[in-house]
Design a protein around this motif. Structure first.
Motif, PDB file in Angstrom:
ATOM      1  N   ASN A 139     -66.370  80.460  -5.011  1.00  0.00           N
ATOM      2  CA  ASN A 139     -66.244  80.696  -3.563  1.00  0.00           C
ATOM      3  C   ASN A 139     -65.397  81.927  -3.268  1.00  0.00           C
ATOM      4  OD1 ASN A 139     -67.775  78.445  -2.508  1.00  0.00           O
ATOM      5  ND2 ASN A 139     -66.129  77.148  -3.266  1.00  0.00           N
ATOM      6  N   VAL A 140     -65.620  82.982  -4.039  1.00  0.00           N
ATOM      7  CA  VAL A 140     -64.864  84.216  -3.814  1.00  0.00           C
ATOM      8  C   VAL A 140     -65.443  84.966  -2.624  1.00  0.00           C
ATOM      9  CG1 VAL A 140     -64.244  84.382  -6.254  1.00  0.00           C
ATOM     10  CG2 VAL A 140     -66.227  85.640  -5.412  1.00  0.00           C
ATOM     11  N   ARG A 141     -64.650  85.801  -2.032  1.00  0.00           N
ATOM     12  CA  ARG A 141     -65.111  86.648  -0.925  1.00  0.00           C
ATOM     13  C   ARG A 141     -65.612  87.960  -1.510  1.00  0.00           C
ATOM     14  NH1 ARG A 141     -63.987  84.536   3.754  1.00  0.00           N
ATOM     15  NH2 ARG A 141     -62.199  83.194   4.098  1.00  0.00           N
ATOM     16  N   ALA A 142     -66.663  88.491  -0.912  1.00  0.00           N
ATOM     17  CA  ALA A 142     -67.235  89.747  -1.397  1.00  0.00           C
ATOM     18  C   ALA A 142     -66.231  90.887  -1.234  1.00  0.00           C
ATOM     19  CB  ALA A 142     -68.531  90.069  -0.654  1.00  0.00           C
ATOM     20  N   THR A 143     -65.643  90.995  -0.073  1.00  0.00           N
ATOM     21  CA  THR A 143     -64.713  92.082   0.210  1.00  0.00           C
ATOM     22  C   THR A 143     -63.354  91.763  -0.401  1.00  0.00           C
ATOM     23  OG1 THR A 143     -65.876  92.588   2.251  1.00  0.00           O
ATOM     24  CG2 THR A 143     -63.633  93.441   2.042  1.00  0.00           C
ATOM     25  N   GLY A 144     -62.871  92.656  -1.223  1.00  0.00           N
ATOM     26  CA  GLY A 144     -61.564  92.507  -1.842  1.00  0.00           C
ATOM     27  C   GLY A 144     -61.559  91.714  -3.134  1.00  0.00           C
ATOM     28  N   HIS A 145     -62.708  91.164  -3.510  1.00  0.00           N
ATOM     29  CA  HIS A 145     -62.746  90.325  -4.712  1.00  0.00           C
ATOM     30  C   HIS A 145     -62.434  91.110  -5.982  1.00  0.00           C
ATOM     31  CE1 HIS A 145     -63.756  87.519  -7.768  1.00  0.00           C
ATOM     32  NE2 HIS A 145     -64.780  88.236  -8.169  1.00  0.00           N
ATOM     33  N   VAL A 146     -63.013  92.288  -6.133  1.00  0.00           N
ATOM     34  CA  VAL A 146     -62.803  93.054  -7.359  1.00  0.00           C
ATOM     35  C   VAL A 146     -61.327  93.438  -7.493  1.00  0.00           C
ATOM     36  CG1 VAL A 146     -63.417  95.146  -8.631  1.00  0.00           C
ATOM     37  CG2 VAL A 146     -65.203  93.826  -7.466  1.00  0.00           C
ATOM     38  N   ALA A 147     -60.689  93.811  -6.400  1.00  0.00           N
ATOM     39  CA  ALA A 147     -59.259  94.146  -6.441  1.00  0.00           C
ATOM     40  C   ALA A 147     -58.439  92.915  -6.855  1.00  0.00           C
ATOM     41  CB  ALA A 147     -58.793  94.670  -5.089  1.00  0.00           C
ATOM     42  N   LYS A 148     -58.779  91.746  -6.301  1.00  0.00           N
ATOM     43  CA  LYS A 148     -58.069  90.511  -6.673  1.00  0.00           C
ATOM     44  C   LYS A 148     -58.326  90.176  -8.144  1.00  0.00           C
ATOM     45  CE  LYS A 148     -57.612  85.568  -5.688  1.00  0.00           C
ATOM     46  NZ  LYS A 148     -57.354  85.285  -7.081  1.00  0.00           N
ATOM     47  N   LEU A 149     -59.560  90.329  -8.585  1.00  0.00           N
ATOM     48  CA  LEU A 149     -59.889  90.057  -9.986  1.00  0.00           C
ATOM     49  C   LEU A 149     -59.068  90.963 -10.902  1.00  0.00           C
ATOM     50  CD1 LEU A 149     -61.675  88.624 -12.104  1.00  0.00           C
ATOM     51  CD2 LEU A 149     -63.346  90.453 -11.758  1.00  0.00           C
ATOM     52  N   ARG A 150     -58.970  92.226 -10.545  1.00  0.00           N
ATOM     53  CA  ARG A 150     -58.188  93.179 -11.354  1.00  0.00           C
ATOM     54  C   ARG A 150     -56.717  92.730 -11.417  1.00  0.00           C
ATOM     55  NH1 ARG A 150     -59.727  97.855 -12.897  1.00  0.00           N
ATOM     56  NH2 ARG A 150     -57.739  98.843 -12.421  1.00  0.00           N
ATOM     57  N   ARG A 151     -56.181  92.248 -10.299  1.00  0.00           N
ATOM     58  CA  ARG A 151     -54.795  91.751 -10.302  1.00  0.00           C
ATOM     59  C   ARG A 151     -54.692  90.520 -11.202  1.00  0.00           C
ATOM     60  NH1 ARG A 151     -55.321  92.986  -4.847  1.00  0.00           N
ATOM     61  NH2 ARG A 151     -55.639  90.795  -4.279  1.00  0.00           N
ATOM     62  N   ASP A 152     -55.658  89.603 -11.083  1.00  0.00           N
ATOM     63  CA  ASP A 152     -55.636  88.383 -11.896  1.00  0.00           C
ATOM     64  C   ASP A 152     -55.749  88.695 -13.390  1.00  0.00           C
ATOM     65  OD1 ASP A 152     -55.446  86.972  -9.533  1.00  0.00           O
ATOM     66  OD2 ASP A 152     -57.544  86.326  -9.531  1.00  0.00           O
ATOM     67  N   LEU A 153     -56.458  89.771 -13.727  1.00  0.00           N
ATOM     68  CA  LEU A 153     -56.602  90.197 -15.115  1.00  0.00           C
ATOM     69  C   LEU A 153     -55.437  91.091 -15.560  1.00  0.00           C
ATOM     70  CD1 LEU A 153     -60.443  90.969 -15.174  1.00  0.00           C
ATOM     71  CD2 LEU A 153     -59.271  88.973 -16.153  1.00  0.00           C
ATOM     72  N   LYS A 154     -54.508  91.317 -14.643  1.00  0.00           N
ATOM     73  CA  LYS A 154     -53.328  92.146 -14.896  1.00  0.00           C
ATOM     74  C   LYS A 154     -53.694  93.582 -15.277  1.00  0.00           C
ATOM     75  CE  LYS A 154     -50.444  88.176 -16.018  1.00  0.00           C
ATOM     76  NZ  LYS A 154     -50.903  87.474 -14.878  1.00  0.00           N
ATOM     77  N   LEU A 155     -54.668  94.123 -14.530  1.00  0.00           N
ATOM     78  CA  LEU A 155     -55.072  95.515 -14.688  1.00  0.00           C
ATOM     79  C   LEU A 155     -54.493  96.303 -13.515  1.00  0.00           C
ATOM     80  CD1 LEU A 155     -58.830  94.931 -15.541  1.00  0.00           C
ATOM     81  CD2 LEU A 155     -56.954  95.282 -17.137  1.00  0.00           C
TER      82      LEU A 155
END
Length: 157
Positions: A139-155
């Protein structure tokens, strides 16, 4: 509705056609970290935003050892058009019968304007080089998801 996957689960194997008609299996992706993201429909505003965010950060994701693969219930023809229009440089896989989405817990009940229906749940799973789920987001949101994923992956962004 299939159970959602959690970190530590073995990622279900699959074989689907990409936007060029070539068969791609999960086993083909082993040996590298894979970001497998499920999106509802090519060429729609939210899905286009998410795909372009992945496209625009692909270089840094690859540098960190990740490959990106998108999965949707669209036809190979629709995926080819979407990939060309948006100049996407990662594979898009056609899951028209949504069997893979079901196996990954990305197919289920959705609600829109009070109406319930079955559909694709926007989801992202990170699979480690050995084929185990290391991160599962539903249930991720399209907008901002990649940025959040990058934070979660510690990139770094």
């Amino acid at each position: 509705m299939a159970e959602r996957l959690i970190p530590g689960d073995i990622a279900p194997d699959f074989t689907l056609e990409d936007e060029t008609g070539k068969s791609v299996s999960l086993s083909d992706l082993r040996g590298r970290k894979t970001i497998l993201y499920f999106y509802p429909a090519a060429s729609t505003p939210g899905c286009t935003k998410e795909a372009c965010d992945f496209r625009d950060t692909l270089g840094s994701l690859k540098a960190a050892g990740y490959q990106v693969v998108g999965v949707s219930p669209d036809s190979v023809k629709a995926l080819a058009k979407f990939s060309e229009e948006e100049q996407l440089s990662f594979p898009l896989l056609s899951d028209e019968d949504h069997a893979v989405a079901e196996a990954y817990g990305a197919w289920g009940e959705k609600k829109n304007y009070g109406r319930s229906y079955m559909g694709l749940i926007r989801s992202t799973l990170v699979i480690d080089p050995e084929g185990k789920v290391s991160l599962a987001q539903y249930n991720v949101r399209a907008t901002g998801h990649v940025a959040k994923l990058r934070r979660d992956l510690k990139l770094d962004n």
